[in-house]
Design an enzyme around this catalytic site. Structure first.
Site, PDB file in Angstrom:
ATOM      1  N   ASP A  45       0.844  -1.207   0.000  1.00 27.75           N
ATOM      2  CA  ASP A  45       0.000   0.000   0.000  1.00 27.75           C
ATOM      3  C   ASP A  45       0.874   1.251   0.000  1.00 27.75           C
ATOM      4  O   ASP A  45       0.374   2.374  -0.063  1.00 27.75           O
ATOM      5  CB  ASP A  45      -1.027  -0.015   1.148  1.00 27.75           C
ATOM      6  CG  ASP A  45      -0.393   0.088   2.518  1.00 27.75           C
ATOM      7  OD1 ASP A  45       0.850  -0.041   2.626  1.00 27.75           O
ATOM      8  OD2 ASP A  45      -1.141   0.305   3.494  1.00 27.75           O
ATOM      9  N   SER A  46       2.197   1.053   0.019  1.00 27.71           N
ATOM     10  CA  SER A  46       3.125   2.165  -0.234  1.00 27.71           C
ATOM     11  C   SER A  46       2.848   2.754  -1.622  1.00 27.71           C
ATOM     12  O   SER A  46       3.279   3.868  -1.929  1.00 27.71           O
ATOM     13  CB  SER A  46       4.581   1.681  -0.162  1.00 27.71           C
ATOM     14  OG  SER A  46       4.753   0.483  -0.902  1.00 27.71           O
ATOM     15  N   ASP A  84      -1.325  -6.107  -0.503  1.00 30.86           N
ATOM     16  CA  ASP A  84      -1.397  -5.427   0.794  1.00 30.86           C
ATOM     17  C   ASP A  84      -2.815  -4.907   1.032  1.00 30.86           C
ATOM     18  O   ASP A  84      -3.359  -4.174   0.187  1.00 30.86           O
ATOM     19  CB  ASP A  84      -0.411  -4.250   0.764  1.00 30.86           C
ATOM     20  CG  ASP A  84       0.196  -3.950   2.108  1.00 30.86           C
ATOM     21  OD1 ASP A  84      -0.139  -4.639   3.081  1.00 30.86           O
ATOM     22  OD2 ASP A  84       1.024  -3.017   2.166  1.00 30.86           O
ATOM     23  N   LYS A 114      -1.418  -9.354   2.775  1.00 25.70           N
ATOM     24  CA  LYS A 114      -0.704  -8.910   3.987  1.00 25.70           C
ATOM     25  C   LYS A 114      -1.586  -7.902   4.706  1.00 25.70           C
ATOM     26  O   LYS A 114      -2.276  -7.117   4.053  1.00 25.70           O
ATOM     27  CB  LYS A 114       0.624  -8.249   3.608  1.00 25.70           C
ATOM     28  CG  LYS A 114       1.303  -7.531   4.784  1.00 25.70           C
ATOM     29  CD  LYS A 114       2.722  -7.116   4.480  1.00 25.70           C
ATOM     30  CE  LYS A 114       2.876  -5.713   3.930  1.00 25.70           C
ATOM     31  NZ  LYS A 114       2.337  -4.633   4.782  1.00 25.70           N
ATOM     32  N   GLU A 116      -1.501  -5.166   8.323  1.00 23.67           N
ATOM     33  CA  GLU A 116      -0.765  -4.584   9.441  1.00 23.67           C
ATOM     34  C   GLU A 116      -1.526  -4.854  10.738  1.00 23.67           C
ATOM     35  O   GLU A 116      -2.742  -4.644  10.787  1.00 23.67           O
ATOM     36  CB  GLU A 116      -0.632  -3.063   9.260  1.00 23.67           C
ATOM     37  CG  GLU A 116       0.253  -2.675   8.109  1.00 23.67           C
ATOM     38  CD  GLU A 116       0.356  -1.153   7.933  1.00 23.67           C
ATOM     39  OE1 GLU A 116      -0.019  -0.390   8.848  1.00 23.67           O
ATOM     40  OE2 GLU A 116       0.826  -0.740   6.859  1.00 23.67           O
ATOM     41  N   GLU A 183       8.882  -4.057  10.516  1.00 23.26           N
ATOM     42  CA  GLU A 183       9.282  -2.757   9.959  1.00 23.26           C
ATOM     43  C   GLU A 183       9.685  -1.786  11.066  1.00 23.26           C
ATOM     44  O   GLU A 183       8.996  -1.659  12.089  1.00 23.26           O
ATOM     45  CB  GLU A 183       8.121  -2.134   9.142  1.00 23.26           C
ATOM     46  CG  GLU A 183       8.508  -0.749   8.601  1.00 23.26           C
ATOM     47  CD  GLU A 183       7.586  -0.195   7.526  1.00 23.26           C
ATOM     48  OE1 GLU A 183       6.600  -0.851   7.156  1.00 23.26           O
ATOM     49  OE2 GLU A 183       7.886   0.931   7.066  1.00 23.26           O
TER      50      GLU A 183
HETATM   51  O1  KIV Z   1       3.467  -1.064   1.657  1.00 20.48           O
HETATM   52  C1  KIV Z   1       4.609  -1.535   1.628  1.00 20.48           C
HETATM   53  O2  KIV Z   1       5.370  -1.353   0.678  1.00 20.48           O
HETATM   54  C2  KIV Z   1       5.034  -2.334   2.768  1.00 20.48           C
HETATM   55  C3  KIV Z   1       6.470  -2.715   2.835  1.00 20.48           C
HETATM   56  C4  KIV Z   1       7.282  -1.551   3.179  1.00 20.48           C
HETATM   57  C5  KIV Z   1       6.708  -3.839   3.765  1.00 20.48           C
HETATM   58  O3  KIV Z   1       4.246  -2.636   3.609  1.00 20.48           O
END
Ligand code: KIV
Length: 234
Positions: A45-46, A84, A114, A116, A183
């Protein structure tokens, strides 16, 4: 070509040198990462920041992420694709979590998702796994909690915080996650968690002691100027 599975990723625990993983957000970057032999691609989600130009990861939507997941899945012939879960796609309810994880797999072509969070989200993690979807955890610095942690700061510096992160990592493993991202935590804490857990830990800004490392594609290629994390060598 045979796809990498979670069994393959789990066998990468405890190797002499850590395995590499990276994010990707479109078809050509996924192809390049795949060709380099990277076993796992995260559609992070970056993307909110490095693709959509937003200030944090918080505003990115399921629809915006799904576009990217589809493109990456088409480009990744061998690498496992992990999607994500964006902010508020799993926090409100178990039902939301399962439905949205399912979208990433069914409509996006991802092989895993994934999310958080630690102890507080074990019900969501278990329900997603019960639906047949592998899940990667993410503890320590959780960018979706930007406001509550007052910005992107290293987590786990005090004993109290470190104990909580340790417990969160264990909870994620016990809930059934196949791996966990650590992280922005001190290297000693990441090492301690890595030794304790039986699933691979994948670090970012967490020192060299994790089983694997992950970096944001745009950070290591110098394509994103707004933030320059110390751990991302260009
Ligand atoms: O969103 C992302 O790119 C991430 C990574 C930094 C692990 O969660």
């Amino acid at each position: 070509m045979k796809k990498i599975t979670i069994r393959h990723i789990q066998k990468l625990k405890g190797l002499e040198s850590p395995f590499a993983t990276i994010t990707a957000y479109d078809y050509p970057s996924a192809q390049a990462v795949d060709a380099a032999g990277i076993p796992l691609i995260l559609v992070g989600d970056s993307a909110a920041m490095v693709v959509y130009g937003l200030d944090t990861t918080i505003p990115v939507t399921m629809a915006e992420m799904l576009f990217l997941v589809r493109a990456v899945s088409r480009g990744a012939e061998k690498a496992m694709v992990v999607a994500d879960m964006p902010f508020m796609s799993y926090q409100p309810s178990i039902e939301d979590a399962v439905r949205n994880a399912g979208k990433f797999v069914k409509e996006g072509g991802a092989e895993a998702v994934k999310l958080e969070g630690g102890k507080a989200y074990t019900a969501q993690i278990k329900a997603i796994i019960d639906a047949g979807i592998p899940i990667m955890g993410h503890v320590g610095l959780m960018p979706q909690s930007y406001h509550i942690i007052s910005g992107y700061r290293i987590q786990g510096k005090s004993n109290l915080e470190a104990d909580k992160i340790f417990e969160d990592a264990l909870a994620v493993q016990d809930a059934g996650a196949f791996s966990v991202v650590l992280e922005g935590v001190p290297a000693e804490l990441a090492e301690k968690i890595t030794v304790e857990l039986s699933i691979p830990t994948i670090g970012i800004g967490a020192g060299p002691g994790c089983d694997g490392q992950i970096q944001v594609f745009h950070d290591i290629l110098g394509l994103y100027g707004a933030l320059s994390p110390k751990h991302a060598k260009k």
